[in-house]
Design a protein around this motif. Structure first.
Motif, mmCIF file in Angstrom:
data_model
loop_
_atom_site.group_PDB
_atom_site.id
_atom_site.type_symbol
_atom_site.label_atom_id
_atom_site.label_comp_id
_atom_site.label_asym_id
_atom_site.label_seq_id
_atom_site.Cartn_x
_atom_site.Cartn_y
_atom_site.Cartn_z
ATOM 1 N N ALA A 155 0.582 -1.458 -0.060
ATOM 2 C CA ALA A 155 0.042 0.289 0.018
ATOM 3 C C ALA A 155 0.604 1.471 -0.088
ATOM 4 N N GLU A 156 1.983 0.737 1.100
ATOM 5 C CA GLU A 156 2.855 2.449 0.607
ATOM 6 C C GLU A 156 3.294 2.540 -0.582
ATOM 7 N N LEU A 157 3.933 1.637 -1.274
ATOM 8 C CA LEU A 157 4.631 2.373 -2.174
ATOM 9 C C LEU A 157 3.781 2.588 -3.287
ATOM 10 N N ARG A 158 2.441 1.670 -3.916
ATOM 11 C CA ARG A 158 1.581 2.353 -4.113
ATOM 12 C C ARG A 158 0.997 3.516 -4.142
ATOM 13 N N ALA A 159 1.220 4.306 -3.099
ATOM 14 C CA ALA A 159 0.677 5.159 -2.452
ATOM 15 C C ALA A 159 2.183 6.308 -3.347
ATOM 16 N N PHE A 160 2.993 6.354 -2.963
ATOM 17 C CA PHE A 160 3.792 6.921 -3.427
ATOM 18 C C PHE A 160 4.159 7.113 -4.959
ATOM 19 N N ALA A 161 3.812 5.857 -5.807
ATOM 20 C CA ALA A 161 3.407 6.104 -7.453
ATOM 21 C C ALA A 161 2.509 6.720 -7.486
ATOM 22 N N ALA A 162 1.036 6.640 -6.727
ATOM 23 C CA ALA A 162 0.437 7.324 -7.557
ATOM 24 C C ALA A 162 0.266 8.441 -6.733
ATOM 25 N N LEU A 214 10.305 0.269 -9.248
ATOM 26 C CA LEU A 214 8.710 -0.188 -9.126
ATOM 27 C C LEU A 214 7.373 -0.496 -10.103
ATOM 28 N N LEU A 215 7.680 0.433 -11.522
ATOM 29 C CA LEU A 215 6.794 -0.166 -12.017
ATOM 30 C C LEU A 215 6.812 -0.911 -13.199
ATOM 31 N N PRO A 216 8.021 -1.443 -13.112
ATOM 32 C CA PRO A 216 7.596 -3.069 -14.023
ATOM 33 C C PRO A 216 7.255 -4.019 -13.520
ATOM 34 N N VAL A 217 7.874 -3.955 -12.325
ATOM 35 C CA VAL A 217 6.615 -5.275 -10.368
ATOM 36 C C VAL A 217 5.344 -5.000 -10.427
ATOM 37 N N PHE A 218 4.453 -3.523 -11.095
ATOM 38 C CA PHE A 218 3.602 -3.027 -10.608
ATOM 39 C C PHE A 218 2.913 -4.005 -11.908
#
Length: 301
Positions: free
Chosen positions: A7-14, A71-75
Motif C-alpha cells: 500500500a505504501e509503494l502504491r501510494a508513492f507511485a500515485a 517499481l513500475l515494471p513490478v506493478f
C-alpha cells in the motif's frame, strides 16, 4: 512483502503520477493528511527522501526517480497477473483507464459509454480528458485516444473515427470588414484566432495541402486560447478567422452564419485512434472495450 508495504509503494507511485497529494489522495480514496503520513513512514523506513515538496508542487527526488523506475515494471507484472486470473471469469470486470483529448472524448467516446457499460456492468471506466500528449505507459493508463499522426509507432492503434478535415471559417461580418483570403499565405494579413498547445505551450501552425503542396502557416490575431470550444463564439461574433474541425462548424456554415474559406486547401486526414501498448497479457476490461469498438462502425467525421 506485507500488505502495508504494498500500500505504501502504491501510494508513492500515485503521488508521482498525479503530481499532487490532494489528487493522489482522491484517487486512492483517502485524505491528503493520511497519504502524507503514509509517504513519511515509507521514507523513514527506507532512510531516504523520495519526494521533494513545496507549497505548490511535489516531484520525485533523484532517489525517488530511481525507486519508481524499479517499481513500475513490478506493478505492471502484478497487474497482469491479476488480470490473467480475472480473465477466467465469465463476465469481464475491473477498472479501465483511458486518456483522451477533449474533442475525441465528447464527439466519439461519450456516445460509446452508455452502451458499453450496459453490456459490461462489472467494468468501471476511469476517463481522463487531457489535451496534452500523455505517456500512457508512464501514467499507467490502459489506453489513449488521439489523432493518428500523434500515436507513437510502437503502439497498437484502432480507428474510432473516419477521416477528418479542418477548415478555415469566418463570419460574414468579418469578411465584410476585412475581405476573403485567396490563399493560405493571405492569412498572415488577417486577424486569426490562435490555439496554444497545452503540451509545450507553442502556437499551432495551421496546416494546408493542395495537389501535393503542403503548407504550415503561423498566423496572428487578437485571440489565443487553449480551449477549442471558446473559438466558436468568437468567430461567430466576427472576431477573426478560425481553423476548426468540420463537425464543429458544418451546421453553422449550412445556416449561413459562417463562411468556409480555402476549401481546396483542406483535404481529409487520418482521424482519431484508440491506442494501447503491445502486451502479451491484456486486461479483460481493455479486451472487452476493443471488441466493442471493433463491432461499431467508425464515425464518419
Amino acid at each position: 512483502m506485507r500488505g502495508s508495504d504494498y500500500a505504501e509503494l502504491r501510494a508513492f507511485a500515485a503521488v508521482v503520477e498525479h503530481g499532487s497529494f490532494a489528487r493522489a489522495a482522491a484517487h486512492l480514496g483517502m485524505s491528503p493528511s493520511a497519504l502524507s503520513q503514509v509517504i513519511r513512514r515509507l521514507e523513514e523506513r527506507l532512510g531516504v527522501r523520495l519526494l521533494n515538496r513545496t507549497t505548490r508542487s511535489v516531484a520525485p527526488s533523484e532517489a525517488g526517480e530511481r525507486f519508481l523506475g524499479r517499481l513500475l515494471p513490478v506493478f505492471a507484472d502484478l497487474d497482469a497477473a491479476v488480470a490473467d486470473v480475472r480473465s477466467l471469469r465469465d463476465t469481464p470486470s475491473g477498472l479501465l483507464r483511458i486518456n483522451t483529448t477533449r474533442i475525441a472524448a465528447m464527439h466519439y467516446l461519450a456516445p460509446m459509454i452508455g452502451p458499453f457499460l450496459n453490456n459490461y456492468p462489472e467494468i468501471t471506466l476511469d476517463i481522463v480528458v487531457d489535451d496534452k500528449l500523455v505517456d500512457i505507459v508512464a501514467s499507467r493508463f490502459d489506453a489513449g485516444i488521439r489523432l493518428g499522426e500523434k500515436v507513437e509507432k510502437d503502439m497498437i492503434a484502432v480507428r474510432i473515427s473516419g477521416k477528418l478535415r479542418q477548415v478555415a471559417v469566418a463570419a460574414p461580418s468579418y469578411l465584410d470588414r476585412f475581405g476573403m483570403p485567396a490563399t493560405p499565405h493571405d492569412l498572415r494579413r488577417h486577424r486569426c484566432i490562435n490555439f496554444r498547445w497545452p503540451t509545450d505551450f507553442s502556437l499551432y501552425r495551421w496546416e494546408f495541402e493542395r495537389d501535393g503542396e503542403e503548407l504550415e502557416v503561423a498566423v496572428e490575431g487578437p485571440l489565443i486560447v487553449n480551449e477549442p470550444e471558446m473559438v466558436t463564439s468568437a468567430v461567430l461574433d466576427g472576431a477573426g478567422i478560425a481553423y476548426l474541425f468540420t463537425h464543429q462548424v458544418e451546421s453553422l456554415v449550412a445556416a449561413g452564419r459562417l463562411v468556409q474559406l480555402l476549401e481546396e486547401w483542406s483535404p481529409a486526414f487520418p482521424g482519431f485512434y484508440l491506442y494501447y501498448p503491445s502486451r502479451r497479457q491484456m486486461a479483460p476490461p481493455l479486451r472487452a472495450f476493443l471488441d466493442f469498438v471493433r463491432r461499431k462502425p467508425a464515425a464518419a467525421n
